[in-house]
Design a protein around this motif. Structure first.
Motif, PDB file in Angstrom:
ATOM      1  N   ASP A   7       0.678  -1.090   0.050  1.00 29.83           N
ATOM      2  CA  ASP A   7      -0.007  -0.024  -0.012  1.00 29.83           C
ATOM      3  C   ASP A   7       0.731   1.154  -0.023  1.00 29.83           C
ATOM      4  OD1 ASP A   7      -2.377  -1.451   0.046  1.00 29.83           O
ATOM      5  OD2 ASP A   7      -2.424  -1.623   2.196  1.00 29.83           O
ATOM      6  N   SER A   8       1.975   1.308   0.699  1.00 30.38           N
ATOM      7  CA  SER A   8       2.861   2.533   0.784  1.00 30.38           C
ATOM      8  C   SER A   8       3.228   2.748  -0.577  1.00 30.38           C
ATOM      9  CB  SER A   8       3.916   2.224   1.892  1.00 30.38           C
ATOM     10  OG  SER A   8       4.861   1.169   1.551  1.00 30.38           O
ATOM     11  N   LEU A   9       3.629   1.724  -1.342  1.00 29.34           N
ATOM     12  CA  LEU A   9       4.154   2.006  -2.816  1.00 29.34           C
ATOM     13  C   LEU A   9       3.101   2.218  -3.543  1.00 29.34           C
ATOM     14  CD1 LEU A   9       7.335  -0.725  -3.208  1.00 29.34           C
ATOM     15  CD2 LEU A   9       7.455   1.929  -2.788  1.00 29.34           C
ATOM     16  N   ASN A  46      18.213  -0.059   0.376  1.00 26.74           N
ATOM     17  CA  ASN A  46      16.519   0.187  -0.056  1.00 26.74           C
ATOM     18  C   ASN A  46      15.938  -1.073  -0.492  1.00 26.74           C
ATOM     19  OD1 ASN A  46      17.227   2.990   0.543  1.00 26.74           O
ATOM     20  ND2 ASN A  46      17.910   3.216  -1.638  1.00 26.74           N
ATOM     21  N   ILE A  47      16.189  -2.005   0.383  1.00 24.25           N
ATOM     22  CA  ILE A  47      15.494  -3.554   0.036  1.00 24.25           C
ATOM     23  C   ILE A  47      14.058  -3.365   0.567  1.00 24.25           C
ATOM     24  CG2 ILE A  47      15.393  -5.956   0.563  1.00 24.25           C
ATOM     25  CD1 ILE A  47      18.368  -5.788   0.368  1.00 24.25           C
ATOM     26  N   ILE A  48      13.036  -3.554  -0.239  1.00 26.62           N
ATOM     27  CA  ILE A  48      11.459  -3.359   0.035  1.00 26.62           C
ATOM     28  C   ILE A  48      10.846  -4.876   0.404  1.00 26.62           C
ATOM     29  CG2 ILE A  48       9.351  -2.581  -0.780  1.00 26.62           C
ATOM     30  CD1 ILE A  48      11.383  -0.381  -0.383  1.00 26.62           C
ATOM     31  N   PHE A  49      11.450  -5.894  -0.272  1.00 24.24           N
ATOM     32  CA  PHE A  49      10.880  -7.006  -0.010  1.00 24.24           C
ATOM     33  C   PHE A  49      11.768  -8.083  -0.536  1.00 24.24           C
ATOM     34  CE2 PHE A  49       9.016  -6.216  -4.366  1.00 24.24           C
ATOM     35  CZ  PHE A  49       9.221  -7.326  -4.747  1.00 24.24           C
ATOM     36  N   TRP A  50      11.330  -9.352  -0.113  1.00 22.01           N
ATOM     37  CA  TRP A  50      12.473 -10.643  -0.683  1.00 22.01           C
ATOM     38  C   TRP A  50      11.398 -11.833  -0.500  1.00 22.01           C
ATOM     39  CZ3 TRP A  50      13.229  -7.764   3.706  1.00 22.01           C
ATOM     40  CH2 TRP A  50      13.022  -8.425   4.978  1.00 22.01           C
ATOM     41  N   ILE A 103      10.137  -1.240 -12.326  1.00 24.35           N
ATOM     42  CA  ILE A 103       9.090  -0.460 -12.328  1.00 24.35           C
ATOM     43  C   ILE A 103       9.255   1.137 -12.072  1.00 24.35           C
ATOM     44  CG2 ILE A 103       6.901  -0.263 -11.480  1.00 24.35           C
ATOM     45  CD1 ILE A 103       7.110  -3.427 -10.520  1.00 24.35           C
ATOM     46  N   PRO A 104       9.072   1.717 -13.015  1.00 16.94           N
ATOM     47  CA  PRO A 104       9.210   3.259 -12.967  1.00 16.94           C
ATOM     48  C   PRO A 104       8.483   4.185 -12.014  1.00 16.94           C
ATOM     49  CG  PRO A 104       8.210   3.018 -14.915  1.00 16.94           C
ATOM     50  CD  PRO A 104       8.502   1.525 -14.327  1.00 16.94           C
ATOM     51  N   TYR A 105       8.835   4.540 -10.852  1.00 19.14           N
ATOM     52  CA  TYR A 105       7.849   5.316 -10.022  1.00 19.14           C
ATOM     53  C   TYR A 105       7.718   6.888 -10.450  1.00 19.14           C
ATOM     54  CZ  TYR A 105       6.289   1.631  -7.199  1.00 19.14           C
ATOM     55  OH  TYR A 105       5.857   0.637  -6.505  1.00 19.14           O
ATOM     56  N   THR A 106       9.059   7.299 -10.535  1.00 20.01           N
ATOM     57  CA  THR A 106       9.245   8.823 -11.248  1.00 20.01           C
ATOM     58  C   THR A 106      10.259   8.569 -12.107  1.00 20.01           C
ATOM     59  OG1 THR A 106      10.995   9.332  -9.470  1.00 20.01           O
ATOM     60  CG2 THR A 106       8.663   9.566  -8.838  1.00 20.01           C
ATOM     61  N   LYS A 107      10.730   9.830 -12.872  1.00 15.50           N
ATOM     62  CA  LYS A 107      11.826   9.807 -13.938  1.00 15.50           C
ATOM     63  C   LYS A 107      13.102   9.012 -13.110  1.00 15.50           C
ATOM     64  CE  LYS A 107      14.238  12.746 -16.843  1.00 15.50           C
ATOM     65  NZ  LYS A 107      14.412  14.177 -17.522  1.00 15.50           N
ATOM     66  N   ASN A 108      13.360   9.347 -11.863  1.00 15.87           N
ATOM     67  CA  ASN A 108      14.680   9.031 -11.243  1.00 15.87           C
ATOM     68  C   ASN A 108      14.683   7.797 -10.113  1.00 15.87           C
ATOM     69  OD1 ASN A 108      15.902  10.986 -12.980  1.00 15.87           O
ATOM     70  ND2 ASN A 108      15.397  12.596 -11.325  1.00 15.87           N
ATOM     71  N   LEU A 109      13.385   7.039 -10.204  1.00 14.06           N
ATOM     72  CA  LEU A 109      13.153   6.208  -9.087  1.00 14.06           C
ATOM     73  C   LEU A 109      12.430   4.939  -9.749  1.00 14.06           C
ATOM     74  CD1 LEU A 109      13.487   5.293  -6.017  1.00 14.06           C
ATOM     75  CD2 LEU A 109      11.239   6.453  -5.760  1.00 14.06           C
ATOM     76  N   PHE A 110      13.191   3.756  -9.605  1.00  9.75           N
ATOM     77  CA  PHE A 110      12.386   2.530  -9.888  1.00  9.75           C
ATOM     78  C   PHE A 110      12.434   1.468  -8.537  1.00  9.75           C
ATOM     79  CE2 PHE A 110      14.596   4.496 -13.620  1.00  9.75           C
ATOM     80  CZ  PHE A 110      13.847   3.916 -14.658  1.00  9.75           C
ATOM     81  N   LEU A 111      11.411   0.742  -8.862  1.00  6.47           N
ATOM     82  CA  LEU A 111      11.492  -0.556  -8.124  1.00  6.47           C
ATOM     83  C   LEU A 111      12.106  -1.673  -8.826  1.00  6.47           C
ATOM     84  CD1 LEU A 111      10.920  -2.165  -5.521  1.00  6.47           C
ATOM     85  CD2 LEU A 111       8.387  -2.561  -6.752  1.00  6.47           C
ATOM     86  N   LEU A 112      13.139  -2.319  -8.773  1.00 10.74           N
ATOM     87  CA  LEU A 112      13.992  -3.151  -9.170  1.00 10.74           C
ATOM     88  C   LEU A 112      13.652  -4.460  -8.536  1.00 10.74           C
ATOM     89  CD1 LEU A 112      15.936  -4.074 -11.589  1.00 10.74           C
ATOM     90  CD2 LEU A 112      17.680  -3.410 -10.106  1.00 10.74           C
ATOM     91  N   ILE A 113      13.203  -5.559  -9.430  1.00 16.81           N
ATOM     92  CA  ILE A 113      12.572  -6.617  -8.936  1.00 16.81           C
ATOM     93  C   ILE A 113      13.566  -7.962  -9.804  1.00 16.81           C
ATOM     94  CG2 ILE A 113      11.074  -8.684  -8.325  1.00 16.81           C
ATOM     95  CD1 ILE A 113       8.934  -6.347  -8.612  1.00 16.81           C
ATOM     96  N   SER A 114      14.661  -8.351  -8.771  1.00 12.11           N
ATOM     97  CA  SER A 114      15.666  -9.193  -9.414  1.00 12.11           C
ATOM     98  C   SER A 114      15.247 -10.725  -8.639  1.00 12.11           C
ATOM     99  CB  SER A 114      17.061  -9.037  -8.799  1.00 12.11           C
ATOM    100  OG  SER A 114      17.333  -7.552  -9.268  1.00 12.11           O
ATOM    101  N   TYR A 143       0.325  -0.023 -10.546  1.00 15.41           N
ATOM    102  CA  TYR A 143       0.605   0.789  -9.564  1.00 15.41           C
ATOM    103  C   TYR A 143       0.389   2.308 -10.118  1.00 15.41           C
ATOM    104  CZ  TYR A 143       4.272   1.844 -13.035  1.00 15.41           C
ATOM    105  OH  TYR A 143       4.971   2.073 -14.222  1.00 15.41           O
ATOM    106  N   GLY A 144       0.633   3.231  -9.074  1.00 21.95           N
ATOM    107  CA  GLY A 144       0.090   4.597  -9.504  1.00 21.95           C
ATOM    108  C   GLY A 144      -1.189   4.881  -9.352  1.00 21.95           C
ATOM    109  N   ALA A 145      -1.701   5.552 -10.528  1.00 20.09           N
ATOM    110  CA  ALA A 145      -2.943   5.785 -10.740  1.00 20.09           C
ATOM    111  C   ALA A 145      -3.834   4.245 -11.031  1.00 20.09           C
ATOM    112  CB  ALA A 145      -3.119   6.538 -11.915  1.00 20.09           C
ATOM    113  N   ASN A 146      -3.228   3.461 -11.688  1.00 24.15           N
ATOM    114  CA  ASN A 146      -3.789   2.304 -11.828  1.00 24.15           C
ATOM    115  C   ASN A 146      -4.141   1.531 -10.533  1.00 24.15           C
ATOM    116  OD1 ASN A 146      -3.853   2.664 -14.796  1.00 24.15           O
ATOM    117  ND2 ASN A 146      -1.957   1.777 -14.869  1.00 24.15           N
ATOM    118  N   PHE A 147      -3.316   1.578  -9.646  1.00 23.05           N
ATOM    119  CA  PHE A 147      -3.459   0.884  -8.234  1.00 23.05           C
ATOM    120  C   PHE A 147      -4.813   1.517  -7.494  1.00 23.05           C
ATOM    121  CE2 PHE A 147      -2.720   0.815  -3.669  1.00 23.05           C
ATOM    122  CZ  PHE A 147      -2.559  -0.648  -3.542  1.00 23.05           C
ATOM    123  N   ASN A 148      -5.077   2.913  -7.893  1.00 20.72           N
ATOM    124  CA  ASN A 148      -6.308   3.329  -6.846  1.00 20.72           C
ATOM    125  C   ASN A 148      -7.500   3.081  -7.685  1.00 20.72           C
ATOM    126  OD1 ASN A 148      -4.455   4.281  -5.185  1.00 20.72           O
ATOM    127  ND2 ASN A 148      -4.003   6.124  -6.556  1.00 20.72           N
TER     128      ASN A 148
END
Length: 507
Positions: A7-9, A46-50, A103-114, A143-148
Motif C-alpha cells: 500500500d505504501s508503494l 533500500n530493500i523493500i521485499f524478498w 518499475i518506474p515510479y518517477t523519472k529517477n526512481l525505480f522498483l527493481l525486482i531481481s 501501480y500509481g493511478a492504476n493501483f487506485n
C-alpha cells in the motif's frame, strides 16, 4: 494465485504459483547468500521485499529494491493489462538465469525486482520459459493511478467462474467450464491463470494438453530403457514410504500409481496419501469414491479411479495438504504426512504418496526445502522418491514407461519417462476387464457433447460422484475395457443437459 500488495508503494503484482514473501518464510540473509553463491549482484540498500517463488519446477529467489537513476537502456519496455508500464531484462550468467523487472515510479526512481532461477535443465528452453513467466506475471502489475482504480479489487476471478460452471447443475460438468474459460481467454489474452485453468479442465476431459511455456521434454545424458509395471514394483517394494510426483496437467501420472497399487498392496503398503485431496478422507474411506467437493484434481477420472482402486484394495486414503500455510507449505505438508499416517508410531504402516512437482525433491536447496526433505529430517525415514515429471513429454503417448539412467540428477531415487495413454479405465487391476462398444446416438453426432461413464451404484448414492471415464470423442463407436459391474452411460451437452442415457451391464 498469490498477490503481492504494498500500500505504501501503491503496488500490486499477482504471482501464479507458490510464492512466499518476507521473514515469516525466509530470512533476507538466506536470499542474499543464494545470490552471492551464484555470483549475481545483490542490492546493498533500500530493500523493500524478498522471498521465494515456485511457478512450476524452477524455484526462484527474489528481492525488490528501490533504485535511483537506473540504466534501463538494455531492458525491454512492456506494459500490463492495466496499462502500467515496466522494463524487463533476462540475463544468463554461467548456469544461472536472472530476470530483472524495473518499475518506474518517477523519472529517477525505480522498483527493481531481481529473481534468480535455481534449477536449470535445457538452458535455451528455460530462457524462453523465463520470458513467458515474466510476461504472464507482470501482466497483472498495477501501480500509481492504476493501483487506485476501484475495479482492480473486482478483477475477473477465473477460478470462481470455472467452479460455478463445473457445478452449474449440481453435478460434474466438464465441457462448460472449459468452454467458458476459452471465451475468457479470447477476451483477456494476457491472463496466464485463465490459460492454466483451461489446460487443467482440458486434461480432465482427456484432451492432449499443449504446453506454451514449457520445454517438450528435458534433455538428458544417459540411457532410456523400457521398464514394466512389474519391474517398477520390484524395484521400489522394499521401502516403507514411496513418493511419486505428478505434473497436474498429465493424468497419466495418476494412472501409473494406480497400475502399481495392487502389486504394492501385496507388499504391505496400506496408506495412500494424496496432495490433491481436500480433507474428504472420512467420506471417501467409507464410500470408496470422490465427488465434486472432494478436491480439485480428484475431478480427473484417473485420480478418482486411483482413489477407487485404493479403497477397493483396502488401503486407507488420506489428505495431507496444508490449507492454512502457517509455517510454509512444504514443512506443514511433511508434518501432516507424519501425523496422519502414524508412520513413526506404527511399525506396520507403509505409505504411498502422490505429490505435485518438486515437493518430492530430496536435495537441500537452502531455505527453499521440499516436503520430502522435511519428512526425512523429521521422521528419520528415508523416502524412496520416483520422479515421473522431469522427462515426461505431453506429446509422447506410446503407452510405454522408461527408466532414465545416468541423468546426472540426484534429487530423486528413480527417474521415469511416463508415456502411458491415460484414456483408459483402471480400477483395481486388469485381469477381469471386458471389452464393450458404445455407439454414439444420431442426435449427439456433430454436437458439443461429452461421454460420461459412472459406476451406477455410486451414481445412485450420490449424483455428484466423479465419473470413471469422460471423453469428448466424436467417433461413431467407442470401445472401452470395463471391469465387471453395472454402469450408467450418459451423453451430456455443453450445459449438462442429457442427450442420451442407458445402463451397461458387464458380466
Amino acid at each position: 494465485m498469490n498477490q503481492l500488495t504494498n500500500d505504501s508503494l501503491g503496488l500490486k503484482i499477482g504471482f501464479y504459483g507458490n510464492a512466499n514473501f518476507g521473514s515469516k518464510y525466509i530470512d533476507l540473509k538466506d536470499v542474499k547468500s543464494v545470490f552471492k553463491k551464484r555470483q549475481v549482484d545483490f542490492p546493498s540498500k533500500n530493500i523493500i521485499f524478498w522471498g521465494t517463488y515456485e511457478p512450476s519446477t524452477n524455484p526462484m529467489y527474489m528481492v525488490g529494491s528501490l533504485e535511483t537513476f537506473l540504466d534501463v537502456s538494455k531492458f525491454t519496455l512492456d506494459s500490463s493489462m492495466h496499462g502500467s508500464i515496466y522494463y524487463r531484462n533476462i540475463q544468463v550468467n554461467k548456469n544461472n538465469i536472472i530476470t530483472r523487472v524495473a518499475i518506474p515510479y518517477t523519472k529517477n526512481l525505480f522498483l527493481l525486482i531481481s529473481e534468480i532461477w535455481t534449477e536449470i535443465g535445457h538452458m535455451n528452453e528455460n530462457v524462453k520459459e523465463a520470458l513467458n513467466y515474466v510476461k504472464a506475471t507482470y501482466s497483472s502489475l498495477a501501480y500509481g493511478a492504476n493501483f487506485n482504480k476501484e475495479d482492480l479489487d473486482e478483477e475477473i476471478n477465473y477460478f470462481a467462474i470455472a467452479e460455478s460452471a463445473f457445478k452449474d447443475k449440481g453435478y460434474a460438468n466438464y465441457i462448460y467450464p472449459r468452454d467458458t474459460l476459452q471465451k475468457l481467454m479470447v477476451q483477456n489474452k494476457s491472463s496466464k491463470y485463465a490459460r492454466e485453468l483451461f489446460k487443467t479442465y482440458s486434461s480432465f476431459l482427456g484432451e492432449s494438453v499443449q504446453y506454451d511455456s514449457s520445454p517438450e521434454q528435458e534433455q538428458f545424458t544417459g540411457e532410456k530403457t523400457v521398464i514394466s509395471i512389474d519391474d517398477i514394483a520390484e524395484k521400489i517394494k522394499g521401502h516403507r514410504i514411496i513418493m511419486f510426483n505428478e505434473n497436474h496437467l498429465l493424468p497419466r501420472c495418476r494412472l501409473l500409481v494406480n497400475m502399481l497399487l495392487p502389486k504394492l498392496y501385496k507388499e504391505g503398503f496400506n496408506v495412500l496419501a494424496l496432495e490433491g485431496l481436500s480433507g474428504d478422507d472420512e467420506r471417501i474411506n467409507k464410500l470408496g469414491f470422490p465427488n465434486i467437493e472432494s478436491g480439485f484434481y480428484t475431478r480427473d477420472p484417473n485420480m478418482a479411479n486411483l482413489v477407487r482402486t485404493a479403497t477397493k484394495l483396502g488401503l486407507k486414503v488420506i489428505s495431507y495438504e496444508d490449507f492454512e500455510d502457517t509455517e510454509g507449505r512444504d514443512l506443514s505438508q511433511a508434518k501432516n504426512l507424519i501425523s496422519k499416517t502414524e508412520i513413526n508410531t506404527k511399525s506396520d504402516i507403509k505409505v504411498i504418496v502422490l505429490a505435485g512437482g518438486g515437493h518430492i525433491d530430496e536435495g537441500d536447496t537452502g531455505a527453499n526445502k521440499s516436503m520430502a526433505h522435511y519428512f526425512k529430517k523429521l521422521s528419520k525415514i528415508d523416502p524412496y522418491t520416483v520422479n515421473q515429471v522431469k522427462f515426461s513429454s505431453a506429446q509422447e503417448t506410446n503407452d510405454s514407461i522408461y527408466t532414465m539412467e545416468n541423468t546426472g540428477l540426484y534429487n530423486n531415487d528413480l527417474y521415469l519417462a511416463n508415456c502411458l495413454n491415460s484414456d483408459q479405465i483402471v480400477i483395481g487391476g486388469n485381469d477381469f476387464y471386458r471389452k464393450h462398444n458404445i455407439a454414439r446416438t444420431n442426435l449427439a453426432k456433430g454436437t458439443a457433447s461429452a461421454i460420461y461413464i459412472y459406476n451406477d451404484k455410486e451414481f445412485q448414492l450420490d449424483n455428484t460422484t466423479i465419473p470413471i471415464y469422460v471423453s469428448l470423442s466424436q467417433k461413431d463407436m467407442i470401445q472401452l475395457n470395463l471391469p465387471k459391474g453395472i454402469y450408467r452411460y450418459l451423453e451430456r451437452d455443453q450445459y449438462g443437459g442429457i442427450i442420451h442415457q442407458e445402463i451397461i451391464e458387464i458380466e
